[in-house]
Design a protein around this motif. Structure first.
Motif, short mmCIF file in Angstrom:
data_model
loop_
_atom_site.label_atom_id
_atom_site.label_comp_id
_atom_site.label_asym_id
_atom_site.label_seq_id
_atom_site.Cartn_x
_atom_site.Cartn_y
_atom_site.Cartn_z
N ARG A 31 0.81 -1.22 0.00
CA ARG A 31 0.00 0.00 0.00
C ARG A 31 0.84 1.27 0.00
NH1 ARG A 31 -5.36 -1.23 1.29
NH2 ARG A 31 -5.67 -3.38 2.02
N GLY A 32 2.08 1.16 0.40
CA GLY A 32 2.94 2.34 0.45
C GLY A 32 3.54 2.71 -0.89
N THR A 33 3.15 2.04 -1.95
CA THR A 33 3.71 2.30 -3.27
C THR A 33 3.24 3.64 -3.82
OG1 THR A 33 4.09 1.31 -5.44
CG2 THR A 33 1.83 1.22 -4.57
N THR A 34 3.82 4.04 -4.95
CA THR A 34 3.41 5.26 -5.65
C THR A 34 2.67 4.88 -6.92
OG1 THR A 34 5.33 6.50 -4.82
CG2 THR A 34 4.23 7.36 -6.79
N LEU A 35 1.44 5.33 -7.07
CA LEU A 35 0.63 5.00 -8.23
C LEU A 35 0.62 6.18 -9.21
CD1 LEU A 35 -2.40 3.21 -6.52
CD2 LEU A 35 -0.47 2.16 -7.74
N LEU A 36 0.84 5.89 -10.49
CA LEU A 36 0.84 6.89 -11.56
C LEU A 36 -0.59 7.16 -11.99
CD1 LEU A 36 2.48 8.58 -13.59
CD2 LEU A 36 2.72 6.51 -14.98
N VAL A 37 -1.06 8.41 -11.83
CA VAL A 37 -2.50 8.67 -11.95
C VAL A 37 -2.90 9.52 -13.16
CG1 VAL A 37 -2.91 8.41 -9.48
CG2 VAL A 37 -2.31 10.68 -10.39
N ASP A 38 -2.00 9.71 -14.14
CA ASP A 38 -2.38 10.60 -15.25
C ASP A 38 -2.43 9.87 -16.60
OD1 ASP A 38 0.38 10.27 -15.63
OD2 ASP A 38 0.60 12.27 -16.50
N THR A 39 -2.62 8.55 -16.57
CA THR A 39 -2.72 7.83 -17.85
C THR A 39 -4.00 8.19 -18.58
OG1 THR A 39 -1.47 5.99 -16.88
CG2 THR A 39 -2.66 5.56 -18.94
N TYR A 40 -5.09 8.30 -17.86
CA TYR A 40 -6.39 8.62 -18.46
C TYR A 40 -6.96 9.89 -17.82
CZ TYR A 40 -5.89 3.69 -19.84
OH TYR A 40 -5.44 2.51 -20.33
N ASP A 41 -7.84 9.73 -16.86
CA ASP A 41 -8.47 10.85 -16.15
C ASP A 41 -7.91 10.91 -14.73
OD1 ASP A 41 -10.93 11.60 -14.15
OD2 ASP A 41 -10.95 12.81 -16.00
N VAL A 42 -7.30 12.01 -14.37
CA VAL A 42 -6.59 12.10 -13.09
C VAL A 42 -7.54 11.94 -11.92
CG1 VAL A 42 -5.23 13.60 -11.59
CG2 VAL A 42 -4.70 13.48 -14.03
N ALA A 43 -8.64 12.65 -11.93
CA ALA A 43 -9.58 12.60 -10.80
C ALA A 43 -10.10 11.17 -10.59
CB ALA A 43 -10.72 13.57 -11.02
N GLU A 44 -10.46 10.52 -11.68
CA GLU A 44 -10.95 9.15 -11.57
C GLU A 44 -9.85 8.21 -11.08
OE1 GLU A 44 -13.38 5.96 -11.48
OE2 GLU A 44 -13.96 8.07 -11.78
N ALA A 45 -8.62 8.45 -11.54
CA ALA A 45 -7.50 7.61 -11.14
C ALA A 45 -7.20 7.76 -9.65
CB ALA A 45 -6.26 7.96 -11.95
N VAL A 46 -7.27 8.97 -9.15
CA VAL A 46 -7.03 9.21 -7.72
C VAL A 46 -8.09 8.50 -6.89
CG1 VAL A 46 -6.98 10.96 -5.90
CG2 VAL A 46 -5.77 11.37 -8.07
N ARG A 47 -9.32 8.60 -7.32
CA ARG A 47 -10.41 7.93 -6.60
C ARG A 47 -10.19 6.41 -6.59
NH1 ARG A 47 -14.01 9.58 -9.60
NH2 ARG A 47 -14.35 11.55 -8.51
N THR A 48 -9.83 5.88 -7.74
CA THR A 48 -9.60 4.44 -7.84
C THR A 48 -8.39 4.02 -7.00
OG1 THR A 48 -10.51 4.42 -10.08
CG2 THR A 48 -9.13 2.55 -9.44
N ALA A 49 -7.35 4.83 -7.02
CA ALA A 49 -6.14 4.52 -6.27
C ALA A 49 -6.41 4.38 -4.79
CB ALA A 49 -5.09 5.60 -6.52
N VAL A 50 -7.21 5.30 -4.25
CA VAL A 50 -7.53 5.24 -2.82
C VAL A 50 -8.46 4.07 -2.53
CG1 VAL A 50 -8.55 6.49 -0.88
CG2 VAL A 50 -7.11 7.71 -2.52
N GLU A 51 -9.37 3.79 -3.43
CA GLU A 51 -10.25 2.64 -3.23
C GLU A 51 -9.45 1.33 -3.20
OE1 GLU A 51 -13.09 2.79 -6.36
OE2 GLU A 51 -14.23 4.48 -5.50
N VAL A 52 -8.43 1.24 -4.04
CA VAL A 52 -7.63 0.01 -4.13
C VAL A 52 -6.64 -0.10 -2.97
CG1 VAL A 52 -5.84 -1.18 -5.47
CG2 VAL A 52 -7.86 -0.22 -6.63
N ALA A 53 -5.92 0.98 -2.71
CA ALA A 53 -4.85 0.93 -1.71
C ALA A 53 -5.31 1.36 -0.33
CB ALA A 53 -3.68 1.81 -2.16
#
Length: 442
Positions: free
Chosen positions: A231-253
């Motif tokens: 969970r302490g990793t760094t996720l790259l969030v600008d491949t598609y939609d940043v806001a959606e990626a951030v939301r997904t990142a927190v849901e996953v990690a």
């Protein structure tokens, strides 16, 4: 202190052919003329700083010591020189037995320097000193340029993390040297594993856009990374939609997510939006890392952004527009024999224009004002004034051909921080200007 702290030197190849042909042809001619053994002093210095820079940074000293130690001609090299008719038989015989046996003094790695500073002083016979010219300048010019750029970026970052990630933007061997120089200049980590292996620099890295594109969805990519790296990793969030990626990142990690990385767009605006979104999602401890063609000016422009670390590649490994320091290596004194006790005669090039130089074996000291802040770089050839005796800058590096000044890379990094803090505050300005202190000759 372990072996990695000093750099892994096992198996380092000879550096003898990292040179220009005219070094060898000068040796040949000097051997024939009977002047090759004359006691000589060479100095490396720069006549000016790169345009607009206020101070320089000495870097590469540790690599230089390795290069001097490994400067010898093996049978294969001698065969190459013989087949190409580069030098004659007597010179080949001389080269076969060559090992540097002189003395080297220099500014310690991480120290700052100014126009005219005798950054390195090499003393011995003419022949053995002149052979080292090209490899010395190759290392000092490259590494000092990278370290100076890194130092400016470190100032701009204001204590935030700095990640060196320029390996894909330069030659593979240059990438290792660049990571080392960047660490001296103030960077915290590198993405280059060869640099980590050789110099014990902390390494970091997680994933690129290709990893996200590999998977059927961004969520699948994030899940795979978190499952593997935690969970302490760094996720790259600008491949598609940043806001959606951030939301997904927190849901996953979860809110324990270590960091998110932004690599495109208006970094100032996006960083603020991402910080706000992370906080709303409860991930208040998740950090933000930004990349994308940063230099010291871009880093400074993000000072008001909620950014925790910067990743820098292209601009760092190319010296942020100044890929060399224009250092030169000049004979400044020589005797009429090989006897070290023979009086040295100052010699210097007297060209028209800006290429003339000052002869004589030099000392250097930094004069401080009443507050302990540097106010002048003082250089001389005679006795050192009493008031400057404790402020001398040159340290002994090689004595009688033996390296006497190896040190952990962290020592150079810490020295640079201290040296930079000892300069006037105007040294920290990124705007172009003159050297922050003058050079005075006495």
């Amino acid at each position: 202190m372990n072996s990695a702290d000093l750099g892994r030197r096992v198996g380092v190849p000879s550096t003898a052919l990292f040179t220009d042909q005219y070094e060898l042809t000068m040796v040949q001619a000097a051997l024939k003329a009977g002047t090759a053994d004359r006691h000589s002093v060479f100095e490396a210095f720069t006549r000016r700083l790169p345009e607009g820079r206020r101070y320089g940074v000495v870097a590469g000293t540790g690599r230089l010591l390795d290069a001097v130690e490994n400067f010898h001609f093996d049978d294969e090299m001698l065969t190459f020189l013989r087949e190409r008719n580069v030098v004659d038989g007597p010179t080949l015989a001389w080269l076969a037995d060559f090992r540097f046996s002189g003395d080297i003094w220099g500014y310690p790695e991480g120290e700052v320097y100014f126009p005219g500073s005798p950054i390195l002083r090499v003393e011995g016979s003419f022949a053995e000193c002149v052979l080292l010219e090209t490899v010395i300048l190759s290392i000092l010019n490259h590494d000092s340029a990278i370290a100076a750029a890194a130092s400016r970026m470190s100032v701009a970052a204001g204590g935030r993390g700095l990640i060196e990630m320029g390996a894909r933007r330069t030659h593979e061997l240059s990438a290792v040297a660049s990571a080392r120089a960047a660490y001296v200049g103030g960077f915290d980590t590198t993405s280059d594993l060869a640099a980590g292996f050789r110099y014990n620099i902390p390494t970091v890295g997680t994933s690129a856009h290709a990893f996200t594109l590999l998977h059927d969805s961004e969520r699948d990519a994030f899940r795979a990374q978190v499952d593997s790296l935690g969970r302490g990793t760094t996720l790259l969030v600008d491949t598609y939609d940043v806001a959606e990626a951030v939301r997904t990142a927190v849901e996953v990690a979860g809110t324990e997510l270590g960091a998110v990385r932004i690599d495109s767009g208006d970094l100032l605006l996006v960083a603020h939006r991402v910080r706000h979104q992370l906080d709303e999602l409860g991930a208040t401890g998740t950090k933000i890392v930004v990349t994308s063609d940063l230099d010291e000016y871009a880093i400074a422009s993000l000072a008001a952004a909620p950014v925790n670390a910067y990743g820098v590649g292209t601009q760092l490994v190319t010296g942020s527009g100044q890929p060399t320091c224009s250092m030169v290596y000049k004979l400044v004194a020589r005797a009429v024999s090989a006897d070290p006790a023979e009086p040295l005669q100052p010699v210097a090039k007297k060209s028209l224009g800006a290429k003339s130089s000052m002869g004589g074996r030099k000392w250097a000291a930094r004069r401080l004002d009443e507050y302990g802040v540097a106010e002048a770089e003082v250089i001389g050839t005679g006795p050192v004034p009493d008031g400057l005796a404790g402020q001398q800058l040159l340290a002994e590096l090689v004595r009688g051909g033996e390296v006497v000044a190896r040190e952990p890379l962290d020592a150079a990094r810490e020295r640079h921080i201290a040296a930079r803090q000892g300069l006037p505050m105007s040294a920290m300005q990124l705007s172009k200007g003159e050297p922050v202190i003058p050079t005075e000759y006495v």
